[in-house]
Design an enzyme around this catalytic site. Structure first.
Site, PDB file in Angstrom:
ATOM      1  N   ASN A 482      -1.846  16.250 -48.258  1.00 43.72           N
ATOM      2  CA  ASN A 482      -1.062  15.143 -47.721  1.00 43.72           C
ATOM      3  C   ASN A 482       0.417  15.489 -47.870  1.00 43.72           C
ATOM      4  O   ASN A 482       1.022  15.282 -48.912  1.00 43.72           O
ATOM      5  CB  ASN A 482      -1.396  13.859 -48.482  1.00 43.72           C
ATOM      6  CG  ASN A 482      -0.792  12.642 -47.818  1.00 43.72           C
ATOM      7  OD1 ASN A 482       0.260  12.723 -47.194  1.00 43.72           O
ATOM      8  ND2 ASN A 482      -1.459  11.515 -47.963  1.00 43.72           N
ATOM      9  N   ASP A 483       0.988  16.012 -46.795  1.00 40.60           N
ATOM     10  CA  ASP A 483       2.382  16.454 -46.796  1.00 40.60           C
ATOM     11  C   ASP A 483       3.357  15.364 -47.211  1.00 40.60           C
ATOM     12  O   ASP A 483       4.520  15.638 -47.504  1.00 40.60           O
ATOM     13  CB  ASP A 483       2.771  16.870 -45.366  1.00 40.60           C
ATOM     14  CG  ASP A 483       2.550  18.344 -45.118  1.00 40.60           C
ATOM     15  OD1 ASP A 483       2.532  19.112 -46.081  1.00 40.60           O
ATOM     16  OD2 ASP A 483       2.404  18.715 -43.938  1.00 40.60           O
ATOM     17  N   CYS A 484       2.917  14.150 -47.121  1.00 42.17           N
ATOM     18  CA  CYS A 484       3.829  13.023 -47.346  1.00 42.17           C
ATOM     19  C   CYS A 484       3.715  12.417 -48.735  1.00 42.17           C
ATOM     20  O   CYS A 484       4.399  11.445 -49.046  1.00 42.17           O
ATOM     21  CB  CYS A 484       3.583  11.949 -46.297  1.00 42.17           C
ATOM     22  SG  CYS A 484       3.922  12.570 -44.657  1.00 42.17           S
TER      23      CYS A 484
END
Ligand code: GLC
Ligand code: GLC
Length: 812
Positions: A482-484
């Protein structure tokens, strides 16, 4: 379906209207030259790299949307129209676009004239071929003019859209016979040029955009076409274009075909010029000669179709559900190839100037294509592994042109290393090619510092255990999948990117339960591989670490009814019922249950029941719930999106398959199937207008239940969703899994579904696997016969190369 339908026979999606809710595109090309093409002929072409070698211009985020393309205009007695409706936007008497595998045909009719353009890129050619078929359907003869149109991009797409003080002065072209050559910057450091040809004499041409359109017009109203008179302009700077004009006479009922070629050529440094300032055009002329006649062009088109038939024959399911058949046999596999070719570079949502190839993305894309393109998959694995460092960490991205890690973004995404274990073990199981493990692969592209691919996997595995946090769980670094979820970023500056900003603090506290689940899941594959190559000591060591990690998850990663998502930089829980928002996340439920954590004590079952209760809705399974309603500095980008979008509670189609696989682990076929059909494009016929994006491919995200407009999709095409869904349906639901000893047959089928057969190639032999269900719910394998002989267990041993095998599986 009012906007279009699947033509299964021809493996095409047929679009009935140019006014789709969003441009519906196709990808052409399979090797080094590529085009994107919408149903109204929008899009562009590039060679290898969408940023540095872009041939034609496209205006992202412009109005009208989808501006710039491979356009045609017809002036028939003063009536100006385009076969693809755009750009002229004159009402047509009929319109149809057929997106097929590697080609598209767009046809319009007006005033008894039909014009159909078929666009494709021949196998191995650095050129797009356009076959234009014109037919006079009236009983009178017709004379009209046909105008082609492309606008050149000055090669570097980023600079092209920004550096106007220079670029308005650099444009250069040449025109010879019926070919327009684009040679901007060829006089200096470029030794490549582009060309656009037609196999007929010209009535005129234009190469200067302002002459063609007139500065105050858009593409819908070119002055030259309306005046029906060419100026034969030669561009000097400004915006060079290529437009051929042909005067055509067709007798009543007559049909005529023309061939246009839009190509890319490189010359050797010392062979660039024919004479001073005149390009050496030999290469282009050779390409053009290969498509001099419509027959030659059609043979090349057949080559593209044959390529796809051949590839898709490697895996064919025959079931009672036609939607499943079309997803699995055609569109899902096609999308897998497109994501493999393009990574996240160029779509209508990815501008082609941003990200290169992602380490985690490309590893995951691989699992959808190994059975289609084993040799290219092998090369890709080696390219990716070469961007890894000795300690197992990796550049997060690399550039396709140079294959070098991208220093601007760096590394420190602590999930990255593990994805290499996934792609390599899937590859060795599918192909049986263990030789790849012995290949010496550089660390950080340094030829003087190499290790075997197997040593790279060991580094991946160790990277996780060398970076554990206070609870014995893996440190997250900048983010995991999850890049965020940026737990170490603490950004206050809107000018910073959450992805590229260096972490604050030492990053020694924030932990990821998802990486822990991944470690247990892919770690088992690593241990199995070590055993397979005879390194039992390493396998045992790995299994000990995995057990330790499972225990840590059960002890510190369990929230009572589901798995926690993480601990933040202060050591506080993320994804817990104690949180006010973001109480439950999908990723850790998926990976922990896939890994088998908590199967024995009811945790796994409780986790999936919680997923159903809190995350699932009609459109799929949301990433988290409840969505964040304000910016949380300790969580980062995830809380920047409005509720229900992207990582903040959107339905991220990429991770829905993790829940499907987890359901098969629990032995709940009905649930797995329900989740599969909720997002598989072929099952969404009643939601097409709401979805907006192409009905034949997955989108990265569908707005979640908390969004303003739940069910609306975005980011179609380039997403790990393609590979994961194919992997899930093929291996976990239909249940034919490549394994080291052969094909493991272990389906998890919903009731009342008849799976007749799966035809599959495996290590050079062919298998026709028939299924007999003894009752409508039967899904446990009770008997397997291979070529008439009953075998023990569920693994069909790999058979002799070139053999044809009949397997009969009885389910009871
Ligand atoms: C995007 C990225 C992928 C990431 C995902 C979740 O799809 O390409 O790398 O895992 O978003 O943030
Ligand atoms: C944004 C997106 C995420 C993507 C990332 C890539 O954070 O939300 O999906 O992976 O950008 O840089």
């Amino acid at each position: 379906m009012s906007l279009g339908y699947f033509d299964d026979q021809r493996r095409e999606y047929v679009i009935n209207t140019p006014k789709t809710p969003y441009p519906w595109i196709n990808y052409l090309g399979n090797d080094e030259f590529f085009s994107l093409l919408s149903n109204t002929a929008g899009g562009y072409s590039f060679y290898k790299d969408a940023k540095f070698r872009r041939l034609t211009r496209f205006r992202y985020n412009n109005v009208p949307v989808d501006t710039g393309g491979k356009y045609f205009y017809i002036n028939d007695g003063g009536c100006v129209w385009s076969p693809a409706w755009k750009p002229a936007r004159t009402d047509l008497d009929s319109y149809e676009c057929r997106h097929g595998l590697g080609y598209s045909t767009i046809e319009g009719q007006k005033q008894g004239l039909s014009a159909a353009v078929t666009y494709f890129i021949p196998m191995g050619e650095n050129a797009e071929v356009q076959i234009v078929r014109l037919k006079n359907t009236t009983d009178q003869s017709k004379t009209f003019k046909l105008y082609s149109f492309v606008e050149w991009c000055l090669w570097n797409a980023e600079d092209d859209g920004a550096n106007f003080q220079r670029n308005f002065s650099t444009g250069e072209v040449e025109v010879e016979d019926s070919v327009i050559y684009h040679k901007t910057e060829y006089r200096e450091r470029r030794n490549h040029y582009a060309f656009y040809s037609v196999n007929a004499p010209l009535a005129g041409f234009e190469t200067d955009r302002d002459t063609f359109l007139d500065n105050s017009n858009g593409f819908d109203h070119p002055d030259v076409v309306y005046a029906n008179e060419n100026q034969n302009s030669i561009a000097h700077g400004w915006s060079p274009i290529a437009s051929h004009c042909l005067e055509i006479e067709l007798a009543a009922g007559e049909e005529r075909e023309l061939v246009f070629v839009l190509g890319y050529q490189e010359n050797a440094e010392d062979d660039k010029w024919e004479s001073k300032a005149v390009i050496n055009k030999t290469g282009a002329k050779e390409v053009i000669a290969r498509y001099a006649t419509p027959e030659q062009a059609k043979a090349a088109l057949q080559g593209v179709t044959d390529y796809w038939s051949d590839r898709l024959d490697n895996y064919v399911v025959d079931s009672s559900d036609e939607r499943l058949n079309r997803m699995v046999n055609v569109w899902n596999q096609y999308q897998c190839m497109v994501t493999f070719n393009f990574s996240r570079s160029a779509s209508f949502f990815e501008s082609g100037i941003g990200r290169g190839m992602g380490f985690r993305d490309s590893n995951q894309d691989l699992i959808g294509v190994i059975h289609l393109e084993p040799e290219r998959a092998r090369q890709r694995i080696l390219d990716i592994a070469a961007t890894q460092f000795e300690d197992g960490s990796a550049y997060h991205q690399y550039q396709p042109l140079t294959k070098r890690g991208n220093a601007a973004i760096g590394g420190n995404f602590n999930d990255d290393p593990l994805w290499l274990i996934q792609s390599v073990t899937q590859y060795t199981k599918e192909t049986g090619d263990f030789s790849i493990l012995d290949v010496q692969v550089p660390f950080n592209n340094d030829e003087n510092n190499t290790g075997t691919l197997l040593a790279h996997l060991k580094a991946s595995f160790n990277h996780v255990i060398n970076k554990l946090g206070p609870h014995g769980l893996p440190l997250i670094g900048r983010a995991d999948w999850n890049d965020c979820l940026n737990l170490n970023c603490f950004s206050k500056d809107p000018n910073e990117s959450f992805q590229t900003t260096e972490n604050k603090g030492d990053g020694k506290v924030a932990e990821s339960v998802m990486i822990a689940g991944m470690f247990v899941y892919f770690g088992q594959d690593y241990a199995e591989l070590c055993k397979e190559v005879g390194d039992n000591a390493e396998a045992d060591r790995a299994l000990t670490e995995i057990t330790r990690m499972s225990d840590a998850i059960k002890q510190h990663g369990w929230d009572g009814e589901w798995f926690l998502r993480a601990y933040d930089a202060a050591g506080d829980k993320v994804g817990s019922k104690e949180c006010d928002e973001g109480q439950i996340f999908i990723e850790s439920q998926g990976f922990c249950v896939m890994a088998g954590v908590g199967l024995e004590d009811g945790k796994a079952e409780a986790a999936l029941n919680s997923v159903e209760e809190h995350l699932s809705c009609d459109y799929g399974v949301s990433l988290l719930y409840p969505a964040y309603t304000e910016y949380k500095i300790n969580l980062g980008e995830i809380s920047t999106y409005p509720q229900g979008y992207k990582e903040n509670g959107g339905i991220f189609c990429h991770n829905n398959p993790w829940i499907m696989i987890a359901e098969t682990k629990l032995g709940r076929p009905q649930k797995a199937w329900e989740y599969y059909t909720k997002i598989a494009p072929a099952y969404q016929d009643d939601k097409i207008e709401l979805h907006k994006t192409e009905p034949y491919v997955y989108a990265q995200m569908i707005a979640g239940k908390e969004a303003f407009k739940p069910g609306e999709a975005k980011n179609s095409w380039l997403t790990g969703t393609a590979a994961w869904n194919f992997h899930t349906i093929a291996e976990h639901i239909l249940g034919v899994k490549p394994s080291y000893k052969g094909l493991l047959i272990d389906p998890c089928l919903p009731a009342d579904f008849s799976l007749n057969a799966i035809k599959r190639q495996f290590r050079g032999a062919s298998y026709n696997i028939e299924f007999i269900r003894q009752s409508p719910e039967a899904t446990k394998v009770s008997k397997i016969e291979v070529n008439g002989q009953e075998i023990a267990g569920q693994v069909v041993p790999a058979q002799a190369q070139g053999s044809d095998n009949k397997v009969v599986v009885t389910l009871s």
